[in-house]
Design a protein around this motif. Structure first.
Motif, PDB file in Angstrom:
ATOM      1  N   ASN A 128     -54.118   2.952  30.843  1.00 30.77           N
ATOM      2  CA  ASN A 128     -53.142   4.029  30.946  1.00 30.77           C
ATOM      3  C   ASN A 128     -52.479   4.213  29.576  1.00 30.77           C
ATOM      4  O   ASN A 128     -51.589   3.453  29.215  1.00 30.77           O
ATOM      5  CB  ASN A 128     -52.094   3.695  32.019  1.00 30.77           C
ATOM      6  CG  ASN A 128     -51.141   4.834  32.259  1.00 30.77           C
ATOM      7  OD1 ASN A 128     -51.295   5.918  31.717  1.00 30.77           O
ATOM      8  ND2 ASN A 128     -50.128   4.584  33.069  1.00 30.77           N
ATOM      9  N   PRO A 129     -52.915   5.220  28.819  1.00 33.05           N
ATOM     10  CA  PRO A 129     -52.328   5.405  27.489  1.00 33.05           C
ATOM     11  C   PRO A 129     -50.874   5.855  27.564  1.00 33.05           C
ATOM     12  O   PRO A 129     -50.427   6.433  28.562  1.00 33.05           O
ATOM     13  CB  PRO A 129     -53.212   6.488  26.868  1.00 33.05           C
ATOM     14  CG  PRO A 129     -53.798   7.221  28.017  1.00 33.05           C
ATOM     15  CD  PRO A 129     -53.913   6.224  29.141  1.00 33.05           C
ATOM     16  N   ASP A 130     -50.147   5.590  26.515  1.00 29.77           N
ATOM     17  CA  ASP A 130     -48.762   6.043  26.409  1.00 29.77           C
ATOM     18  C   ASP A 130     -48.771   7.574  26.379  1.00 29.77           C
ATOM     19  O   ASP A 130     -49.500   8.174  25.575  1.00 29.77           O
ATOM     20  CB  ASP A 130     -48.161   5.486  25.125  1.00 29.77           C
ATOM     21  CG  ASP A 130     -46.700   5.833  24.934  1.00 29.77           C
ATOM     22  OD1 ASP A 130     -46.192   6.784  25.581  1.00 29.77           O
ATOM     23  OD2 ASP A 130     -46.048   5.158  24.130  1.00 29.77           O
ATOM     24  N   PRO A 131     -47.973   8.229  27.220  1.00 34.48           N
ATOM     25  CA  PRO A 131     -47.949   9.693  27.211  1.00 34.48           C
ATOM     26  C   PRO A 131     -47.649  10.291  25.833  1.00 34.48           C
ATOM     27  O   PRO A 131     -48.125  11.384  25.513  1.00 34.48           O
ATOM     28  CB  PRO A 131     -46.850  10.044  28.222  1.00 34.48           C
ATOM     29  CG  PRO A 131     -46.875   8.895  29.173  1.00 34.48           C
ATOM     30  CD  PRO A 131     -47.157   7.691  28.310  1.00 34.48           C
ATOM     31  N   ALA A 132     -46.906   9.568  25.013  1.00 36.59           N
ATOM     32  CA  ALA A 132     -46.610  10.067  23.664  1.00 36.59           C
ATOM     33  C   ALA A 132     -47.877  10.218  22.827  1.00 36.59           C
ATOM     34  O   ALA A 132     -47.884  10.962  21.839  1.00 36.59           O
ATOM     35  CB  ALA A 132     -45.624   9.134  22.963  1.00 36.59           C
ATOM     36  N   ASP A 133     -48.946   9.538  23.236  1.00 44.18           N
ATOM     37  CA  ASP A 133     -50.212   9.641  22.505  1.00 44.18           C
ATOM     38  C   ASP A 133     -50.988  10.916  22.834  1.00 44.18           C
ATOM     39  O   ASP A 133     -51.921  11.267  22.120  1.00 44.18           O
ATOM     40  CB  ASP A 133     -51.104   8.425  22.802  1.00 44.18           C
ATOM     41  CG  ASP A 133     -50.552   7.145  22.215  1.00 44.18           C
ATOM     42  OD1 ASP A 133     -49.703   7.205  21.298  1.00 44.18           O
ATOM     43  OD2 ASP A 133     -50.964   6.075  22.691  1.00 44.18           O
ATOM     44  N   TYR A 134     -50.630  11.591  23.928  1.00 39.73           N
ATOM     45  CA  TYR A 134     -51.373  12.805  24.292  1.00 39.73           C
ATOM     46  C   TYR A 134     -50.503  13.977  24.730  1.00 39.73           C
ATOM     47  O   TYR A 134     -50.975  15.106  24.746  1.00 39.73           O
ATOM     48  CB  TYR A 134     -52.413  12.506  25.384  1.00 39.73           C
ATOM     49  CG  TYR A 134     -51.840  12.014  26.694  1.00 39.73           C
ATOM     50  CD1 TYR A 134     -51.431  12.910  27.674  1.00 39.73           C
ATOM     51  CD2 TYR A 134     -51.708  10.650  26.950  1.00 39.73           C
ATOM     52  CE1 TYR A 134     -50.904  12.462  28.875  1.00 39.73           C
ATOM     53  CE2 TYR A 134     -51.190  10.195  28.149  1.00 39.73           C
ATOM     54  CZ  TYR A 134     -50.790  11.105  29.099  1.00 39.73           C
ATOM     55  OH  TYR A 134     -50.264  10.657  30.286  1.00 39.73           O
ATOM     56  N   TYR A 135     -49.260  13.740  25.096  1.00 34.62           N
ATOM     57  CA  TYR A 135     -48.385  14.840  25.517  1.00 34.62           C
ATOM     58  C   TYR A 135     -47.566  15.305  24.324  1.00 34.62           C
ATOM     59  O   TYR A 135     -46.746  14.552  23.792  1.00 34.62           O
ATOM     60  CB  TYR A 135     -47.475  14.399  26.668  1.00 34.62           C
ATOM     61  CG  TYR A 135     -46.519  15.480  27.126  1.00 34.62           C
ATOM     62  CD1 TYR A 135     -46.997  16.679  27.643  1.00 34.62           C
ATOM     63  CD2 TYR A 135     -45.141  15.311  27.028  1.00 34.62           C
ATOM     64  CE1 TYR A 135     -46.133  17.679  28.057  1.00 34.62           C
ATOM     65  CE2 TYR A 135     -44.269  16.296  27.449  1.00 34.62           C
ATOM     66  CZ  TYR A 135     -44.767  17.480  27.951  1.00 34.62           C
ATOM     67  OH  TYR A 135     -43.908  18.472  28.357  1.00 34.62           O
ATOM     68  N   THR A 136     -47.806  16.533  23.896  1.00 33.38           N
ATOM     69  CA  THR A 136     -47.121  17.061  22.718  1.00 33.38           C
ATOM     70  C   THR A 136     -45.841  17.791  23.130  1.00 33.38           C
ATOM     71  O   THR A 136     -45.703  18.996  22.952  1.00 33.38           O
ATOM     72  CB  THR A 136     -48.050  17.998  21.917  1.00 33.38           C
ATOM     73  OG1 THR A 136     -48.502  19.042  22.782  1.00 33.38           O
ATOM     74  CG2 THR A 136     -49.235  17.252  21.344  1.00 33.38           C
ATOM     75  N   GLY A 137     -44.926  17.032  23.698  1.00 37.90           N
ATOM     76  CA  GLY A 137     -43.674  17.604  24.188  1.00 37.90           C
ATOM     77  C   GLY A 137     -42.861  18.286  23.106  1.00 37.90           C
ATOM     78  O   GLY A 137     -42.245  19.328  23.348  1.00 37.90           O
ATOM     79  N   ALA A 138     -42.848  17.726  21.900  1.00 38.95           N
ATOM     80  CA  ALA A 138     -42.067  18.328  20.816  1.00 38.95           C
ATOM     81  C   ALA A 138     -42.617  19.714  20.467  1.00 38.95           C
ATOM     82  O   ALA A 138     -41.855  20.669  20.278  1.00 38.95           O
ATOM     83  CB  ALA A 138     -42.080  17.419  19.594  1.00 38.95           C
ATOM     84  N   LEU A 139     -43.932  19.839  20.417  1.00 42.49           N
ATOM     85  CA  LEU A 139     -44.543  21.139  20.122  1.00 42.49           C
ATOM     86  C   LEU A 139     -44.304  22.111  21.275  1.00 42.49           C
ATOM     87  O   LEU A 139     -44.012  23.285  21.064  1.00 42.49           O
ATOM     88  CB  LEU A 139     -46.036  20.982  19.844  1.00 42.49           C
ATOM     89  CG  LEU A 139     -46.791  22.245  19.426  1.00 42.49           C
ATOM     90  CD1 LEU A 139     -46.158  22.898  18.194  1.00 42.49           C
ATOM     91  CD2 LEU A 139     -48.252  21.916  19.158  1.00 42.49           C
ATOM     92  N   TYR A 140     -44.388  21.626  22.499  1.00 42.95           N
ATOM     93  CA  TYR A 140     -44.132  22.462  23.675  1.00 42.95           C
ATOM     94  C   TYR A 140     -42.709  23.029  23.620  1.00 42.95           C
ATOM     95  O   TYR A 140     -42.484  24.211  23.857  1.00 42.95           O
ATOM     96  CB  TYR A 140     -44.344  21.645  24.947  1.00 42.95           C
ATOM     97  CG  TYR A 140     -44.400  22.477  26.208  1.00 42.95           C
ATOM     98  CD1 TYR A 140     -45.587  23.042  26.625  1.00 42.95           C
ATOM     99  CD2 TYR A 140     -43.258  22.707  26.965  1.00 42.95           C
ATOM    100  CE1 TYR A 140     -45.650  23.810  27.777  1.00 42.95           C
ATOM    101  CE2 TYR A 140     -43.316  23.476  28.114  1.00 42.95           C
ATOM    102  CZ  TYR A 140     -44.499  24.030  28.511  1.00 42.95           C
ATOM    103  OH  TYR A 140     -44.557  24.790  29.645  1.00 42.95           O
TER     104      TYR A 140
END
Length: 103
Positions: A85-97
């Motif tokens: 289970n990778p860290d969501p920060a590794d794939y979720y680009t919340g800052a860009l969103y």
């Protein structure tokens, strides 16, 4: 250049998501496109909470999205659909969103 393209894609996805939230009749349209019965599409949609872009941004800022994605990954691990289970920060680009939403 890639960030500009990503920004455009995210903006379109945000607009589509917000339209979907405001127009529940999109379930019937989706059923037609996917050649499903409307009942099946409604049943599938009943398991999903559609959030507006503003709601997604707020939940990203509060950390809720990261926690939710981590729990979702844990679920897939338990069901042997993921090996780790990778860290969501590794794939979720919340800052860009969030950035795209504020433009």
């Amino acid at each position: 250049m890639p960030e500009k393209k990503n920004t455009k894609v995210i903006k379109v996805l945000q607009q589509a998501n917000d339209w979907r939230k405001k127009h529940p009749e999109s379930i019937a349209l989706t059923a037609k496109i996917l050649h499903l019965s409307e009942a099946q599409a409604k049943s599938d949609a009943s398991h999903v909470e559609t959030l507006s872009t503003g709601e997604l941004v707020a939940r990203t800022e509060s950390g809720e999205m990261g926690r939710w994605l981590k729990k979702l990954g844990d679920f897939f691990l338990r069901n042997e659909q993921l090996e780790k289970n990778p860290d969501p920060a590794d794939y979720y680009t919340g800052a860009l969103y969030r950035k795209v939403h504020s433009q």
